[in-house]
Design a protein around this motif. Structure first.
Motif, PDB file in Angstrom:
ATOM      1  N   ARG A   1      64.769  28.078 -15.566  1.00  0.00           N
ATOM      2  CA  ARG A   1      66.226  28.110 -15.414  1.00  0.00           C
ATOM      3  C   ARG A   1      66.872  26.995 -16.247  1.00  0.00           C
ATOM      4  O   ARG A   1      67.902  27.202 -16.897  1.00  0.00           O
ATOM      5  CB  ARG A   1      66.602  27.943 -13.943  1.00  0.00           C
ATOM      6  CG  ARG A   1      68.111  28.071 -13.707  1.00  0.00           C
ATOM      7  CD  ARG A   1      68.460  27.919 -12.234  1.00  0.00           C
ATOM      8  NE  ARG A   1      69.909  27.965 -12.063  1.00  0.00           N
ATOM      9  CZ  ARG A   1      70.588  27.282 -11.168  1.00  0.00           C
ATOM     10  NH1 ARG A   1      69.938  26.487 -10.333  1.00  0.00           N
ATOM     11  NH2 ARG A   1      71.884  27.375 -11.064  1.00  0.00           N
ATOM     12  N   ALA A   2      66.243  25.805 -16.222  1.00  0.00           N
ATOM     13  CA  ALA A   2      66.760  24.689 -17.017  1.00  0.00           C
ATOM     14  C   ALA A   2      66.739  25.027 -18.508  1.00  0.00           C
ATOM     15  O   ALA A   2      67.679  24.712 -19.247  1.00  0.00           O
ATOM     16  CB  ALA A   2      65.931  23.427 -16.751  1.00  0.00           C
ATOM     17  N   GLN A   3      65.672  25.670 -18.969  1.00  0.00           N
ATOM     18  CA  GLN A   3      65.592  26.080 -20.370  1.00  0.00           C
ATOM     19  C   GLN A   3      66.730  27.027 -20.732  1.00  0.00           C
ATOM     20  O   GLN A   3      67.345  26.897 -21.792  1.00  0.00           O
ATOM     21  CB  GLN A   3      64.252  26.754 -20.644  1.00  0.00           C
ATOM     22  CG  GLN A   3      63.081  25.797 -20.769  1.00  0.00           C
ATOM     23  CD  GLN A   3      61.782  26.525 -21.083  1.00  0.00           C
ATOM     24  OE1 GLN A   3      61.447  27.523 -20.438  1.00  0.00           O
ATOM     25  NE2 GLN A   3      61.058  26.029 -22.061  1.00  0.00           N
ATOM     26  N   ALA A   4      67.013  27.983 -19.849  1.00  0.00           N
ATOM     27  CA  ALA A   4      68.069  28.959 -20.123  1.00  0.00           C
ATOM     28  C   ALA A   4      69.438  28.297 -20.163  1.00  0.00           C
ATOM     29  O   ALA A   4      70.262  28.581 -21.047  1.00  0.00           O
ATOM     30  CB  ALA A   4      68.036  30.052 -19.061  1.00  0.00           C
ATOM     31  N   ILE A   5      69.690  27.394 -19.199  1.00  0.00           N
ATOM     32  CA  ILE A   5      70.977  26.693 -19.168  1.00  0.00           C
ATOM     33  C   ILE A   5      71.140  25.834 -20.416  1.00  0.00           C
ATOM     34  O   ILE A   5      72.200  25.822 -21.060  1.00  0.00           O
ATOM     35  CB  ILE A   5      71.078  25.817 -17.898  1.00  0.00           C
ATOM     36  CG1 ILE A   5      71.156  26.709 -16.659  1.00  0.00           C
ATOM     37  CG2 ILE A   5      72.286  24.888 -17.980  1.00  0.00           C
ATOM     38  CD1 ILE A   5      71.068  25.934 -15.355  1.00  0.00           C
TER      39      ILE A   5
END
Length: 213
Positions: free
Chosen positions: A200-204
């Motif tokens: 999720r952090a990568q996507a954000i």
């Protein structure tokens, strides 16, 4: 840069007499860490440290004092003898990481950070203003929300457009390495953090990296 945030404070302090020119050697633990971290380069740097500091003290007319708690750089109290002003001398092994720190000290120019008084890129050294009381945020504030607010208030004035010749790793470079490493670790260490949080952090980050200057 890997230093802990410090509480903002005035650099004004009563004039003090110059401290001893005596060399204050780092601990055996620090030397061993430098050897392990940087290999032959770290050993050579440690072996030459007394002479290196003597040259810097002569170059900037300093009386050197005790060291602070050392991480991967030699950082000590000093007095600038030209005006009896308390300062901080910081020098490190000849690595790209230290050169990045030196570059950013110049770039910040006192915005949200201590003022950079002088630099010597060839000697991997920087002379900084001394702030008082200089207490580490980690030691002074236990409330996470309060600590985060203090850090945010320090970061805000430091946000300044980068010059075209500012050659340092970008936040995209740092995040790419960090998130890739986090995925590798979390695939084998399930007790640390749910790997879905990393994805999720990568996507954000990927989204905001494309839309934020």
């Amino acid at each position: 840069m890997h230093s802990t945030a410090a509480l903002p404070a005035s650099s004004t302090s009563p004039t003090k007499a110059p401290r001893s020119h005596m060399y204050h050697p780092p601990s055996d633990q620090f030397i061993a860490k430098m050897h392990t971290m940087y290999g032959a380069i770290g050993k050579q740097w440690c072996d030459n440290l007394p002479n290196h500091l003597s040259q810097l003290a002569h170059q900037w007319n300093l009386a050197l004092g005790p060291t602070f708690e050392l991480s991967f750089n030699y950082v000590c109290e000093a007095t600038r003898l030209d005006d009896n002003c308390p300062v901080v001398l910081k020098t490190g092994a000849p690595t790209p990481e230290f050169m990045g720190e030196l570059t950013m000290h110049r770039h910040y120019a006192g915005r949200g950070a201590v003022r950079c008084l002088a630099t010597d890129a060839e000697k991997y050294a920087v002379l900084l203003e001394r702030v008082y009381p200089g207490t580490r945020l980690l030691d002074a504030v236990t409330d996470d929300e309060e600590a985060t607010t203090i850090v945010a208030n320090l970061i805000r004035p430091s946000l300044y457009p980068a010059a075209a010749d500012l050659h340092i790793p970008t936040i995209i470079d740092w995040a790419d390495d960090a998130l890739t490493h986090a995925v590798q670790v979390c695939t084998t260490r399930h007790d640390l953090i749910d790997i879905n949080h990393i994805y999720r952090a990568q996507a954000i980050f990927a989204e905001h990296a494309q839309t934020t200057p």
